[in-house]
Design an enzyme around this catalytic site. Sequence first.
Site, short mmCIF file in Angstrom:
data_model
loop_
_atom_site.label_atom_id
_atom_site.label_comp_id
_atom_site.label_asym_id
_atom_site.label_seq_id
_atom_site.Cartn_x
_atom_site.Cartn_y
_atom_site.Cartn_z
N LYS A 126 0.80 -1.22 0.00
CA LYS A 126 0.00 0.00 0.00
C LYS A 126 0.83 1.27 0.00
O LYS A 126 0.34 2.33 -0.41
CB LYS A 126 -0.95 0.02 1.22
N SER A 473 -5.63 -10.84 -1.95
CA SER A 473 -4.20 -10.57 -2.05
C SER A 473 -3.73 -10.85 -3.47
O SER A 473 -4.32 -11.66 -4.20
CB SER A 473 -3.44 -11.47 -1.08
#
Length: 560
Positions: A126, A473
Amino acid sequence: MTKDLRIKSQVFSDEKRAPNRAMLRAVGFTDEDFLKPQVGIASTWSEVTPCNIHINELAVRAKQGAKEAGAAPLIFNTITVSDGISMGTEGMRYSLPSRDLIADSIETVVGGESLDGFVAIGGCDKNMPGCMMAIARMNLPSVFVYGGTIKPGKLEGKDLDIVSVFEGVGQYNSGAIDSQELTKIECHACPGAGSCGGMYTANTMASAIEALGMSLPGSSSNPAETDEKRNDCFDAGQAVYHLLEKNIRPRDILTKEAFENAITVVMALGGSTNAILHLMAIAHSADVDLSLEDFNKLQKKVPHIADLKPSGKYVMQDLHDVGGVTAVMKLLLKEGYLHGDCLTVTGKTLAENLAEAEDLKEGQKVILPLDQPLRANGPLVVLKGNLAPEGAVAKVSGLKVTRITGPAKVFDDEESATKAILADEIVEGDVVVIRYEGPKGGPGMPEMLSITGILVGKGLGDTVALLTDGRFSGGSHGFVIGHIAPEAQVGGPIALIQNGDIVTINSEEQILNVEVSDEEFEERRKSWTPPPLLERGYLAKYSRLVSSASKGAVTDYFEE
């Protein structure tokens, strides 16, 4: 020194700025430094994850490069959250929100300190798009550097990575391995610094950012613990100074065509579904009109040619060894898949950069020929239908099936769904639905690598579909569909389906439907109420600000 580089000297020449100069003298500035452009080095160094543990050293190298080029550089830090560590816990709810918090924090320092330009170094999932969102917002001469991939772990001659551990849990649960074997996998999976080794979210975003033109050639492939990566950072410090000289800014580089290049590279490499969410968020920050339809348009045209984990055999280190992402881009450009006239942070066009790059090595097996792809089209597919009117995202690489129709087994959180799978309550042909895990409802749109790893480990990866308004993911594979929008929290159809409803997923026709009529949906809506949102803290603020996943799940999307 050109006029564009004298921003700081003009500010600090005013005698009223003596207090400002005094503060900077205390951190090492001299009279000469006040005549130089002030360049920030945004470091995401942290000890909470191997992805970022080495970035302090890399930030120092970037600072050296900027200083030797003629800038006055300063390192500052921002946060990171480790997806791999928070996966399957309440901590995962902070993962996606951390992206926007990172962007906000970099914007705040760069704006608050009136920096002239900056280098941003990211490693975990992120902080990479977070860095890029800040770069796009501030529109100051900037370069992004990827911290680099981890080396593959080794056990009995086989490569391991973090996904091997998640799938090992499923294998242990099914009785395929014992606890000692699982411990061996755990202890050998992550041998040092760097981001998760397959074509998961970090390596996907690194590749996309290089394709955007915002990092130097080779940055996405150079492994973490190498001189190549350290030199990459030094060169980035130098490059930002040259961007200041030429007054080249991110929005000169971040065009619609540049985003199409990034999408093309992600499709060819078989990248993470998170790339869709993050590229849309970066485009929003750059004021570029990017939609889910743009991904579908290119998905139909671009072949999947990379045999990379999670659905393939190789890892990023292997790709680096045969020429890296730059060599793949050179191949794609030669065959007409990329816009070669896009500007990059080198000051040259993409085509000019790639003309200097090496070709893929002869005899390599990581990247397949374009006329013999793993798939004739891209593996990231946007689905729509009465269960996802705004869209949903599937990754279909490595799947043996393209369609599943089966009964829904509905859960309001990941934990209860995981318990049902471990208790063998989920069987072949089921469609597991996990809702209230979207951007608002999660809150934070948590990833679900644990549950997908368990399904694969139990041998159900191709025969059980998993639907959610949350995320998956980059390491997830199997028949999984995420980002369902509108999400359950705002009353999307996923909030109204029930156990036993028949769901159809067709990746070829890009359909996600449930056999429930509009009239029945409206009847069910009469008895539906949304769960309460959190009342305090960052996640409470996030849940009230965040947009739909179909808009990139950003916190500064304000409809007129």
